[in-house]
Design an enzyme around this catalytic site. Structure first.
Site, PDB file in Angstrom:
ATOM      1  N   HIS A 160      40.923  38.243  34.914  1.00 11.26           N
ATOM      2  CA  HIS A 160      40.478  39.609  34.649  1.00 11.26           C
ATOM      3  C   HIS A 160      39.366  39.680  33.601  1.00 11.26           C
ATOM      4  CE1 HIS A 160      40.708  43.940  35.095  1.00 11.26           C
ATOM      5  NE2 HIS A 160      40.481  43.995  33.807  1.00 11.26           N
ATOM      6  N   TYR A 167      34.769  41.270  32.911  1.00  9.91           N
ATOM      7  CA  TYR A 167      33.974  41.832  31.824  1.00  9.91           C
ATOM      8  C   TYR A 167      32.891  40.865  31.367  1.00  9.91           C
ATOM      9  CZ  TYR A 167      37.387  45.452  32.054  1.00  9.91           C
ATOM     10  OH  TYR A 167      38.167  46.471  32.526  1.00  9.91           O
ATOM     11  N   HIS A 193      37.161  47.641  45.956  1.00 10.68           N
ATOM     12  CA  HIS A 193      37.006  47.965  44.536  1.00 10.68           C
ATOM     13  C   HIS A 193      36.036  47.026  43.847  1.00 10.68           C
ATOM     14  CE1 HIS A 193      37.845  48.437  40.284  1.00 10.68           C
ATOM     15  NE2 HIS A 193      38.252  47.179  40.241  1.00 10.68           N
ATOM     16  N   PHE A 194      36.254  45.706  43.989  1.00  6.96           N
ATOM     17  CA  PHE A 194      35.388  44.830  43.198  1.00  6.96           C
ATOM     18  C   PHE A 194      33.993  44.676  43.796  1.00  6.96           C
ATOM     19  CE2 PHE A 194      38.200  41.520  45.302  1.00  6.96           C
ATOM     20  CZ  PHE A 194      37.250  40.948  46.118  1.00  6.96           C
ATOM     21  N   HIS A 195      33.783  45.159  45.020  1.00  8.89           N
ATOM     22  CA  HIS A 195      32.397  45.241  45.486  1.00  8.89           C
ATOM     23  C   HIS A 195      31.668  46.408  44.826  1.00  8.89           C
ATOM     24  CE1 HIS A 195      33.373  42.266  48.618  1.00  8.89           C
ATOM     25  NE2 HIS A 195      32.068  42.103  48.697  1.00  8.89           N
ATOM     26  N   ARG A 225      43.625  42.242  53.468  1.00 10.44           N
ATOM     27  CA  ARG A 225      42.475  41.457  53.024  1.00 10.44           C
ATOM     28  C   ARG A 225      42.735  39.991  53.350  1.00 10.44           C
ATOM     29  NH1 ARG A 225      43.053  40.659  46.478  1.00 10.44           N
ATOM     30  NH2 ARG A 225      41.061  39.630  46.846  1.00 10.44           N
ATOM     31  N   ARG A 226      41.736  39.163  53.125  1.00 12.35           N
ATOM     32  CA  ARG A 226      41.870  37.710  53.229  1.00 12.35           C
ATOM     33  C   ARG A 226      42.388  37.246  54.586  1.00 12.35           C
ATOM     34  NH1 ARG A 226      44.920  36.936  47.422  1.00 12.35           N
ATOM     35  NH2 ARG A 226      43.097  36.681  46.112  1.00 12.35           N
TER      36      ARG A 226
END
Length: 595
Positions: A236, A240, A387-389, A450-451
């Protein structure tokens, strides 16, 4: 135009040619990884939506691993060290201590990347025993070739040495300026690297102590939950680590491009201190469904994660206020009319502004991921990559590409080949990501996994609230195709820029903040204090969960019993205990405790 350039400000390359060469090498490495990752990303998008397939599905996970590692490790971190080298040297106004040392850490990062990529691509050649189909989340029980883990270890060592290079430059500067505040960009670089040193403790232990010896046959088994927890110890905060160079660009470059000044230097410092303190003690929120971790530890991780909203909200306020100041300096008026005065024809500004807008949307979906009860709805669905895209795929990637249009001329003394193409490219990325990420989020809400290369299960229909799953799949495929085209435009524009005639005077000075560092307490610059507090918070967050995991199932023994325990009448309890337990379950079911 040439006369204007000849009388302009000296560029970074004019003043620091050796450091500029390192920045260029880092950025070029980043762009190569971006292009290759985009190729694999397009293959994924077309394959899992069944629009176009030319590879057997057995290779899907090789493609998925290559896309993840190239994009979120190589592309982002090579760009980061390039920007951080530029920012440190520019803000300290002095060269690095030893350029040979600088090239050494760059070389380690390049070698590590090549090793990992070779291991991944070996998965396309069945005749070899080299493969690394372990995805970006490379924890056990999936196992990769030792070359993959060795490459990761060397790459991380390279980043550690890069951080030491920035600290050495700051220390040399401090000897000459003992009473001055740390320049803002250098402060951002140093706090980010301190966070990185803490975060990589977990992945370094997982790779060097467990996964690499396991893949070499030195260990017969490892504890999957332990390696998974150590991975998310790093997994995680690395988000950042990607975001903080984007924040550096939003805080220090975007206001100047807007025609104004940063609203507050002290607020920017507070934000980076908060990221240093709060980024690492939250990784367990990725493990809400892991049965081997107590619910109380997960609740603590959720609470810590919610605190991370604070630096993001402070950033939204500060950056938008800085943009508004620039717009009003350019003649903008009215409650919202100032938005029209912003330099929307400048691809660097437009790209970073659109990236910030998309990051706000990613923040909302991130709150869903962070909440324990809501997370269960979307866990392991395609919502999560949606989300992370939005975060790394747009807030980070689009900011990096847009900032390149501003930074590249300053480290090469060559103007960008085509600003219109650059403007079209950043807009195309925004549109493509809006389509693809929207489709992912909606499909995730209805359980699309996913995956997996084959999400179309026979005998089960995914029911969408509007449109159809087929329409959403086409939207995903279209968005992925537009993103690939945007990448081609970006890489081509930069490649063609290398053929532009060399010019002088391409430097662009950065404006001073409206509220300078002197308006904040000096304790903000006490890096030792904040590093110490961050370490204490990490220990408090992880010492008990890790101790519980090791006590329960050992360090290398996977521990075979399931958690929570279920009654096995044949092998477990005596007749009386078995009957008592069964009766209690019947009563619980009747009163509605157990569904």
């Amino acid at each position: 135009m040439s006369e204007a350039l000849e009388t302009g400000t000296p560029s970074f390359m004019d003043r620091f040619p050796q450091e500029a060469a390192v920045v260029r090498a880092s950025l070029i490495s980043s762009f190569i990884a971006l292009f290759l990752g985009a190729v694999f990303g397009l293959i994924q998008a077309l394959h899992r939506t069944d629009v176009f397939r030319f590879l057997d599905s057995q290779y899907y996970y090789t493609v998925l691993t290559a896309h993840g590692v190239l994009m979120v490790v190589s592309f982002t971190i090579f760009f980061l060290v390039g920007v951080f080298t530029w920012a440190t040297v520019r803000s300290l106004d002095r060269p690095l201590v030893d350029i040979r040392y600088t090239w050494a850490w760059y070389g380690l990062m390049a070698i590590g990347t090549l090793m990992a990529v070779v291991a991944i691509l070996g998965g396309f050649i069945p005749s070899t025993d080299i493969s690394a189909d372990v995805l970006f989340t490379f924890y056990a029980p999936m196992q990769a070739h030792p070359l993959f883990y060795g490459g990761l270890a060397i790459f991380i060592i390279g980043t550690w040495l890069a951080g030491a290079d920035y600290f050495r430059a700051w220390y040399a500067w401090k000897q000459e300026h003992p009473d001055e505040r740390i320049p803002l960009q250098t402060f951002m670089v140093l706090t980010t690297m301190l966070m990185w040193y803490i975060a990589t403790i977990g992945v370094a232990i997982a790779v060097v102590v467990f996964l690499l010896p396991w893949s070499l046959g030195l260990l017969d088994s490892v504890n999957p939950l332990l390696t998974r927890t150590l991975f998310w110890f790093w997994g995680h905060p690395v988000v950042y680590f990607w975001l903080m160079p984007a924040y550096l660009l939003w805080y220090t470059v975007l206001p100047s491009i807007s025609g104004g000044r940063l609203f507050s230097d002290p607020l920017a410092r507070v934000v980076f201190v908060l990221f240093l303190l709060l980024s690492t003690p939250v990784g367990i929120h990725h493990q809400y469904v892991d049965p081997g971790i107590a619910e109380g530890f997960k609740m603590i991780a959720m609470t810590n994660t919610m605190f991370l909203l604070l630096p993001s909200l402070l950033t939204a306020f500060t950056v938008v206020a800085s943009m508004e100041h620039g717009a009003r300096q350019r003649g903008g008026t009215g409650l919202f009319g100032w938005l029209r005065a912003l330099p929307w024809r400048n691809p660097a500004f437009t790209g970073m502004a659109l990236a910030g807008l998309m990051f706000a949307a990613g923040g909302f979906s991130g709150m869903v991921n962070a909440g324990m009860n809501i997370n269960y709805l979307v866990h392991n669905t395609i919502w999560v990559p949606g989300h992370f895209h939005l975060t790394v795929g747009t807030a980070v990637a689009l900011t990096f590409m847009a900032a390149t249009y501003w930074l590249w001329p300053q480290v090469t003394n060559k103007p960008i080949f085509s600003r219109p193409i650059a403007l079209a490219q950043v807009v195309l990325w925004f549109v493509g990501m809006a389509l693809m990420s929207n489709a992912m989020h909606v499909m995730g809400l209805f359980g699309v996994p996913r995956r997996t290369a084959e999400p179309q299960y026979q005998g089960f229909d995914f029911v969408a609230s509007f449109g159809s799953i087929t329409e959403l799949r086409m939207q995903l495929a279209l968005g992925g195709t537009l993103l690939f085209l945007s990448t081609i435009l970006f890489v081509s524009n930069i490649a063609l820029s290398t053929g532009s005639p060399r010019m002088s005077g391409l430097g662009k000075p950065l404006s001073e903040p409206l509220s300078p560092a002197a308006d904040s307490p000096k304790v903000l610059d006490n890096l030792t204090l904040w590093f110490g507090i961050a370490m204490v918070l990490v220990v408090l967050a992880y010492i008990l969960p890790l101790a519980s995991i090791i006590t329960d199932s050992g360090i290398v023994d996977p521990g075979v019993r399931p958690v929570p325990m279920l009654v096995d009448a044949a092998n477990g309890l005596g007749p009386i205990s078995a009957v008592t337990d069964a009766a209690s379950r019947v009563v619980a079911a009747v009163v509605g405790v157990v569904p």
